[in-house]
Motif scaffolding. Structure first.
Motif, PDB file in Angstrom:
ATOM      1  N   TYR A  69      -5.593   9.278  41.223  1.00 16.38           N
ATOM      2  CA  TYR A  69      -4.936  10.630  41.456  1.00 16.38           C
ATOM      3  C   TYR A  69      -5.331  11.942  40.425  1.00 16.38           C
ATOM      4  O   TYR A  69      -5.711  13.070  40.968  1.00 16.38           O
ATOM      5  CB  TYR A  69      -3.494  10.593  41.586  1.00 16.38           C
ATOM      6  CG  TYR A  69      -2.669  11.789  42.142  1.00 16.38           C
ATOM      7  CD1 TYR A  69      -2.605  12.283  43.330  1.00 16.38           C
ATOM      8  CD2 TYR A  69      -2.167  12.468  40.829  1.00 16.38           C
ATOM      9  CE1 TYR A  69      -2.194  13.378  43.712  1.00 16.38           C
ATOM     10  CE2 TYR A  69      -1.409  13.839  41.299  1.00 16.38           C
ATOM     11  CZ  TYR A  69      -1.424  14.236  42.618  1.00 16.38           C
ATOM     12  OH  TYR A  69      -0.809  15.285  42.980  1.00 16.38           O
ATOM     13  N   LYS A  70      -5.041  11.601  38.976  1.00 17.15           N
ATOM     14  CA  LYS A  70      -5.395  12.622  38.107  1.00 17.15           C
ATOM     15  C   LYS A  70      -6.904  12.876  38.029  1.00 17.15           C
ATOM     16  O   LYS A  70      -7.350  14.376  37.840  1.00 17.15           O
ATOM     17  CB  LYS A  70      -5.025  12.282  36.999  1.00 17.15           C
ATOM     18  CG  LYS A  70      -4.989  13.230  35.674  1.00 17.15           C
ATOM     19  CD  LYS A  70      -4.012  12.774  34.524  1.00 17.15           C
ATOM     20  CE  LYS A  70      -4.159  13.797  33.483  1.00 17.15           C
ATOM     21  NZ  LYS A  70      -5.575  14.507  33.095  1.00 17.15           N
ATOM     22  N   GLN A  71      -7.756  11.836  38.233  1.00 13.40           N
ATOM     23  CA  GLN A  71      -9.181  12.262  37.951  1.00 13.40           C
ATOM     24  C   GLN A  71      -9.782  12.626  39.264  1.00 13.40           C
ATOM     25  O   GLN A  71     -10.906  12.954  39.266  1.00 13.40           O
ATOM     26  CB  GLN A  71      -9.780  11.068  37.276  1.00 13.40           C
ATOM     27  CG  GLN A  71      -9.423  10.894  35.717  1.00 13.40           C
ATOM     28  CD  GLN A  71      -9.677   9.585  35.399  1.00 13.40           C
ATOM     29  OE1 GLN A  71      -9.071   9.138  34.229  1.00 13.40           O
ATOM     30  NE2 GLN A  71     -10.591   8.767  35.787  1.00 13.40           N
ATOM     31  N   MET A  87      -4.698   9.895  28.704  1.00  9.78           N
ATOM     32  CA  MET A  87      -4.798  10.924  29.789  1.00  9.78           C
ATOM     33  C   MET A  87      -6.210  10.597  30.794  1.00  9.78           C
ATOM     34  O   MET A  87      -6.268  11.278  31.976  1.00  9.78           O
ATOM     35  CB  MET A  87      -4.850  12.187  29.390  1.00  9.78           C
ATOM     36  CG  MET A  87      -3.265  12.532  28.503  1.00  9.78           C
ATOM     37  SD  MET A  87      -1.833  12.304  29.494  1.00  9.78           S
ATOM     38  CE  MET A  87      -2.006  13.649  30.660  1.00  9.78           C
ATOM     39  N   HIS A  88      -7.056   9.911  30.218  1.00  9.65           N
ATOM     40  CA  HIS A  88      -8.295   9.902  30.816  1.00  9.65           C
ATOM     41  C   HIS A  88      -8.765   8.409  30.656  1.00  9.65           C
ATOM     42  O   HIS A  88      -8.858   7.806  29.780  1.00  9.65           O
ATOM     43  CB  HIS A  88      -9.217  10.892  30.647  1.00  9.65           C
ATOM     44  CG  HIS A  88     -10.589  10.787  31.508  1.00  9.65           C
ATOM     45  ND1 HIS A  88     -10.768  11.256  32.644  1.00  9.65           N
ATOM     46  CD2 HIS A  88     -11.920   9.966  31.047  1.00  9.65           C
ATOM     47  CE1 HIS A  88     -11.910  10.940  33.129  1.00  9.65           C
ATOM     48  NE2 HIS A  88     -12.288  10.249  32.223  1.00  9.65           N
TER      49      HIS A  88
END
Length: 253
Positions: A91-93, A65-66
């Motif tokens: 995008y997520k981070q 997830m990271h």
């Protein structure tokens, strides 16, 4: 610190799609070898070494997830082809990905992924922060990486020592000076492509001899071709303290 073997295989040899050998058709999970890569999970950083063509699936399979950084060993396609898929982490981070590579490898990345480095930034393309590796140790957060230069025929490739763990792939020759950087490692990971002679990779016998010279408490072989044979057949024949790695294997260092 947790090390996960994301992939332990190679593009060398007959493509899997055309191969009907006992390894490629094996139901044993130990024989399902994606392209070679590892993930390092430290207290403050998550780092991947090499993002090959299977990078996206490897991240999904391990539920990552990271991700803080990718460190490259060299510029061959089976080690860099998945870099485009960092865009999901961008995008997520909401941040660019830190990329660590030598100047030569960076040139290869710029050729392979020219659109990432164009002056015009097309919406949605991967975002990267490039960091240049030389022969000196460097840190990613609390993680200290010591570069180890090996030769992949005539191409310099970097392995890395992290504490008492050393990771090397695509080696055929290693100088005495670089061996000194490795000695004292408790865990060694080294490539063992196949039994037959190869111009740019350790064979099984060469990898065993190298492992015994280094004398680590535990050695794992990676970058394994289907030509080496099935895990269940090869692993019991290896000397004490030496094993074949497999995709999904986790070790704590």
């Amino acid at each position: 610190m947790i090390i996960t073997f994301l992939g332990t295989g190679t593009s060398q040899g007959v493509p899997v799609i055309a191969c009907t050998c006992e390894v490629c058709t094996s139901a044993d999970k130990h024989d399902k070898r994606l392209r070679t890569s590892i993930m390092i999970e430290a207290e403050d950083k998550v780092i991947v070494i090499d993002s090959g063509p299977d990078f996206r699936y490897q991240m999904l399979r391990e539920h990552v997830m990271h991700l803080d950084a990718i460190v490259f060993t060299h510029e061959h396609k089976d080690h860099v082809a998945g870099m485009d898929d960092i865009r999901a982490f961008n995008y997520k981070q909401d941040a660019a990905m830190d990329i660590y590579a030598t100047s030569r490898v960076q040139e290869g990345l710029r050729r392979e992924f020219s659109y990432i480095f164009d002056e015009f930034k097309y919406p949605g393309i991967p975002q990267v922060n490039m960091h240049t590796i030389v022969t000196e140790p460097f840190h990613i957060g609390s993680v200290k990486l010591i570069p180890i230069e090996v030769m992949h025929y005539k191409l310099p490739v970097l392995g890395y020592r992290i504490n008492d763990f050393t990771y090397i792939t695509d080696a055929k020759t290693v100088t005495d000076a670089e061996k000194e950087k490795i000695k004292g490692s408790k865990v060694l990971v080294i490539n063992a492509l196949q039994r037959q002679p190869h111009i740019s990779h350790f064979t099984l016998d060469e990898a065993i001899a190298f492992a015994q010279e280094i004398g680590a408490e535990k050695t794992y072989f990676t970058h394994i071709s289907h030509r080496l044979g099935k895990h269940a057949d090869v692993n019991p024949l290896l000397p004490q303290g030496i094993e074949l790695a497999y995709d999904g294997l986790k070790i704590e260092i």
